[in-house]
Structures are given as C-alpha cells and as structure tokens.
Motif scaffolding. Structure first.
Motif, PDB file in Angstrom:
ATOM      1  N   LEU A 166      15.874 135.829  44.664  1.00  0.00           N
ATOM      2  CA  LEU A 166      14.846 136.883  44.770  1.00  0.00           C
ATOM      3  C   LEU A 166      13.537 136.397  44.151  1.00  0.00           C
ATOM      4  O   LEU A 166      12.448 136.613  44.720  1.00  0.00           O
ATOM      5  CB  LEU A 166      15.316 138.161  44.076  1.00  0.00           C
TER       6      LEU A 166
ATOM      7  N   LEU B 265       9.817 135.869  46.063  1.00  0.00           N
ATOM      8  CA  LEU B 265       8.532 136.439  45.632  1.00  0.00           C
ATOM      9  C   LEU B 265       7.518 135.327  45.339  1.00  0.00           C
ATOM     10  O   LEU B 265       6.327 135.467  45.650  1.00  0.00           O
ATOM     11  CB  LEU B 265       8.729 137.333  44.404  1.00  0.00           C
TER      12      LEU B 265
ATOM     13  N   ASP C 156       5.823 144.219  49.024  1.00  0.00           N
ATOM     14  CA  ASP C 156       7.290 144.264  49.036  1.00  0.00           C
ATOM     15  C   ASP C 156       7.753 145.530  48.337  1.00  0.00           C
ATOM     16  O   ASP C 156       7.050 146.088  47.500  1.00  0.00           O
ATOM     17  CB  ASP C 156       7.864 143.077  48.251  1.00  0.00           C
TER      18      ASP C 156
ATOM     19  N   TYR D 233      11.810 140.086  51.347  1.00  0.00           N
ATOM     20  CA  TYR D 233      12.375 140.485  50.041  1.00  0.00           C
ATOM     21  C   TYR D 233      13.323 141.683  50.200  1.00  0.00           C
ATOM     22  O   TYR D 233      14.456 141.660  49.721  1.00  0.00           O
ATOM     23  CB  TYR D 233      11.234 140.795  49.067  1.00  0.00           C
TER      24      TYR D 233
ATOM     25  N   ASN E 225      13.029 132.151  52.960  1.00  0.00           N
ATOM     26  CA  ASN E 225      13.525 132.935  51.812  1.00  0.00           C
ATOM     27  C   ASN E 225      14.959 133.411  52.050  1.00  0.00           C
ATOM     28  O   ASN E 225      15.802 133.377  51.149  1.00  0.00           O
ATOM     29  CB  ASN E 225      12.627 134.151  51.580  1.00  0.00           C
TER      30      ASN E 225
END
Ligand code: DHB
Ligand code: MG
Length: 227
Positions: A32, A36, A48, A78, A109
């Motif tokens: 996480l 970011l 987000d 996210y 991600n």
C-alpha cells in the motif's frame, strides 16, 4: 499530514484521529505504501480513498459476500488493492480508468501487491467501457468524474442484481452538496445522482458525512432491493 480537499479549522484533529484509527484498524503495509509513493512520484492527483475508507470498502465486500466487483475510477489502484484483498479466491474486480498513464501505474501497483490475477483494468472513458461489461456485479464503487455520476448510476443499475451494493464517493464536498443553485458540474452531478437514488424504487439508499484525512466529505450507500 495529507492536504485536505476541503480546508477547515478542525482539519488537523480530524486527520490525527484518522491516523490513530488507521494505525490501529487499517494499518498500511509495504505494498500500500509503495502504491501511494508511486502515485505521488507520477504526480497523480491525491484523491485516493483513505486507509480507513479502503478498509470500509473491504468490509462492505465481505458483508455483501461480493465476489464480482466493479470500480468506476481506478486512479492509481489504491482502493482497488484494498478491495481485491477482501475478495474470495475466485473473486474478481473490473476497474475502469480513463487515463492510460494512471492505468499503467495502477497495473504496476496492483501487480506489486500480487493481485494482478484478480483485477481486470479497462482503459477508456467509463461511458465507453461500461456497455462492453457483463454483469451482474455484487458491489459497485463509483469514484470517477463526478459530473457523470447520474450516468454511472444508470449503468450500475443495469449491471446489478437484487442485493448489489452501490457506493458513491464524494457526495459532500465540504458541504457544497446542499447548494441547490450550484452551477458547478461536480455538485450538479452529485445532487442529480442522489435524487435518482431517492426516486429509484429498486434502491434503498443513504448518505454519510465523513471527516478525516481528506477533510469533510462523505459517501452514499445503496442496495438494490429484491424485486
Ligand atoms: C476529488 C475526487 C475524488 O474521487 C476524491 O475522493 C476527492 C476529490 C476531486 O475531484 O477533487
Ligand atoms: Mg473519491
């Protein structure tokens, strides 16, 4: 402290309490944090969901026993990571992102978090992509360009079934939502969508204000009722 979307005198305390809750109940982790950081490096808008909101979406998925999730508005993925982690092993998320650059970052991600096999990113304007999707979805998270919210709600209803949960982000906008005379396309989109939720006999809906890291905003929550 993250810069709140809607500045207010109490914003620092709201953010501190959010941090306290997040550290305890929705702790971050390497994947996480990396998401970011990658979003920030790429200059993505900081829109987000917060950690506690991400955890809330994850809990909604579990409460609804959702295995097919639709997200309109991926950004850097996210929220997608929070939701994908909450799915059962055979669960899938379709997430729609208008901007190629955002989708690339989201893909990286999501892959870094080991979730690529659960997430199907569709690149394109949501109103172009939505007609190609096959429902029904069990949970639909609408978090894209706000002026189109009424159209996204229409599509959500088409792609739903009785029991489908619909979550609509950013319905308060620092209190601006109550300005009936607003000419801001965002506020008009939110208000029209809420009106549709109220009038739609298939939906039972509410809206909840939130304060926290993002300032003062909120979300609407609806369920598609049995016929
Ligand atoms: C904005 C959009 C979002 O989805 C959000 O959560 C916060 C702000 C915006 O467009 O400003
Ligand atoms: Mg949002």
């Amino acid at each position: 402290m993250r810069v709140p979307d809607y500045p207010a005198a109490d914003a620092q305390e709201w953010s501190a309490v959010d941090g306290y809750f997040a550290d305890m109940l929705a702790p971050s982790d390497a994947d996480l944090n990396a998401a970011l950081a990658a979003n920030a490096d790429a200059g993505l808008p900081v829109q987000d969901v917060t950690a506690t909101q991400g955890k809330m979406l994850a809990l909604f998925i579990k409460m609804a026993k959702a295995s097919r999730v639709l997200e309109i508005g991926t950004l850097g993925g996210y929220s997608t990571i929070w939701m994908a982690r909450a799915l059962p092993a055979d669960g899938r998320i379709v997430t729609i992102e208008a901007k190629e650059q955002h989708a690339k970052i989201a893909h990286a991600n999501i892959a870094r978090a080991g979730l690529a096999d659960r997430v199907d990113i569709r690149v394109g304007a949501a109103l172009d992509v939505l007609p190609s999707l096959e429902g029904p979805f069990d949970l639909i998270f609408i978090d894209a360009d706000k002026p189109n919210n009424p159209y996204y709600l229409q599509w959500a209803l088409r792609l739903a079934k009785p029991g489908t949960v619909i979550v609509l982000d950013n319905v308060v906008r620092g209190g601006a939502v109550i300005d009936a005379a607003s000419e801001d396309a965002t506020i008009r989109g939110v208000r029209e969508c809420l009106r549709m939720m109220a009038e739609e006999p298939r939906l039972s809906s509410t809206a909840i204000q939130t304060v926290g890291e993002k300032g003062w905003d909120g979300f609407a929550l609806a369920i598609v009722e049995a016929k």
